[in-house]
Design an enzyme around this catalytic site. Structure first.
Site, mmCIF file in Angstrom:
data_model
loop_
_atom_site.group_PDB
_atom_site.id
_atom_site.type_symbol
_atom_site.label_atom_id
_atom_site.label_comp_id
_atom_site.label_asym_id
_atom_site.label_seq_id
_atom_site.Cartn_x
_atom_site.Cartn_y
_atom_site.Cartn_z
ATOM 1 N N LYS A 174 0.853 -1.112 -0.280
ATOM 2 C CA LYS A 174 0.070 -0.119 -0.076
ATOM 3 C C LYS A 174 0.844 1.317 -0.141
ATOM 4 O O LYS A 174 1.629 1.418 0.833
ATOM 5 C CB LYS A 174 -0.933 -0.064 1.329
ATOM 6 C CG LYS A 174 -1.997 -0.528 1.083
ATOM 7 C CD LYS A 174 -3.152 -0.364 2.375
ATOM 8 C CE LYS A 174 -4.357 -0.355 2.059
ATOM 9 N NZ LYS A 174 -5.234 -0.484 3.518
HETATM 10 O O1 G3P Z 1 -9.668 -0.019 4.130
HETATM 11 C C1 G3P Z 1 -9.641 1.136 4.762
HETATM 12 C C2 G3P Z 1 -10.128 1.542 6.006
HETATM 13 O O2 G3P Z 1 -9.275 0.515 6.785
HETATM 14 C C3 G3P Z 1 -10.430 2.661 6.603
HETATM 15 O O3 G3P Z 1 -11.588 2.704 7.116
HETATM 16 O O4 G3P Z 1 -13.192 3.273 8.769
HETATM 17 O O5 G3P Z 1 -10.798 4.020 9.157
HETATM 18 O O6 G3P Z 1 -12.327 5.067 7.300
HETATM 19 P P1 G3P Z 1 -11.943 3.770 8.167
#
Ligand code: G3P
Length: 286
Positions: free
Chosen positions: A112
């Site tokens: 990533k």
């Molecule tokens: O896949 C990306 C994810 O982990 C981010 O999620 O909920 O932190 O926006 P969030």
């Protein structure tokens, strides 16, 4: 176990192998996994350690990340995304060096990189070294066009992760971004695959399925909710109606420009980088 008739690949979004194992038990399969520094910092072993007031040395933190990823690789054979450290000042060269190390952790690692100037520069170099990539923190169609152009000629499929929930958080319809990128990429050669990320609820998942988004990464709690609803699928009448979210309009953007010429700035990418850095550093002794 219910046979799911879906074309999308389902990944687990998390940093705890136990969740991956349980997701596989529920679904009968898991096609891949995404991790990031925040998710690693939320791993129960890290939390317990932090509660005891014991932080990691930098070396131990990387070792821990590697162990988690190796454990997940025992459960699934699909791509497992591992994120390089990148703060505002990290140069492409440094990201590439780290990517080359991380890609050796497991045979199915996918690296990533953030969609920043340096992240794109690193991506452009990484595809020449056949490093599988997941370009993360995507918040705009223009960023997606830049990723497409910077990774053209890649032999491995490149993933791009539009972060739906974080756009929703600020009142914009994040799923529109997924739709827009899918539409824009129809004009391309198919080397970049959209991976719906920052999925917060079942409706995000169902809409991504109805769009036949090639890849969707889902937190374990949403997989559990899906299982409780007997893996409901969107039918032809499925109507995604987010409340009070501003639509994100489609833009006509050429995929054929020089990758350096796209306007890739997005405030949420900057904020996302800062959050990953803070969460990662919260684990590490100063
Ligand atoms: O896949 C990306 C994810 O982990 C981010 O999620 O909920 O932190 O926006 P969030």
């Amino acid at each position: 176990m219910k046979k799911l008739n879906i074309s999308s690949k389902i990944f687990v979004d998390g940093g705890d192998p136990k969740e991956t194992r349980e997701a596989k038990e529920l679904l009968g399969f898991v096609h891949g996994q995404t991790t990031n520094p925040t998710l690693i910092s939320q791993n129960p072993i890290v939390r317990e350690r932090m509660e005891r007031g014991e932080k990691f040395s930098k070396r131990e933190a990387y070792h821990f990340y590697q162990e988690v990823v190796r454990e997940i690789a025992k459960i699934i054979s699909g791509p497992i995304s591992v994120e390089v450290y990148a703060d505002r000042d990290t140069k492409a060269q440094k990201m590439i060096e780290e990517a080359k190390e991380m890609v050796k952790w497991i045979p199915n690692a996918c690296i990533k990189l953030p969609i920043t100037k340096e992240g794109l520069k690193a991506a452009n170099l990484a595809v020449k070294e056949n490093i599988p990539l997941n370009m993360t923190l995507c918040f705009s169609q223009e960023q997606a066009a830049a990723v497409y152009a910077a990774t053209k000629g890649a032999e491995n499929p490149v993933f791009i992760s539009p972060f739906v929930g974080r756009l929703d958080d600020r009142g914009e319809n994040g799923m529109n971004l997924v739709e827009n990128i899918l539409r824009m990429y129809r004009n391309g050669d198919g080397h970049v695959n959209v991976l719906t990320a920052s999925v917060r609820n079942l409706n995000h998942l169902l809409f991504a399925l109805s769009l036949s988004c090639p890849l969707i990464t889902v937190p374990f709690r949403v997989i559990k909710e899906w299982a409780e609803k007997d893996f409901i699928l969107p039918d032809e009448n499925f109507n995604y109606q987010p409340q009070n979210l501003k639509p994100i309009p489609y833009q006509e953007i050429s995929l054929d420009k020089d990758w350096k010429s796209y306007n890739i700035y997005h405030q949420l990418t900057e904020i996302g980088i800062e959050k990953f850095v803070l969460d990662w550093q919260s684990m590490i002794k100063s």
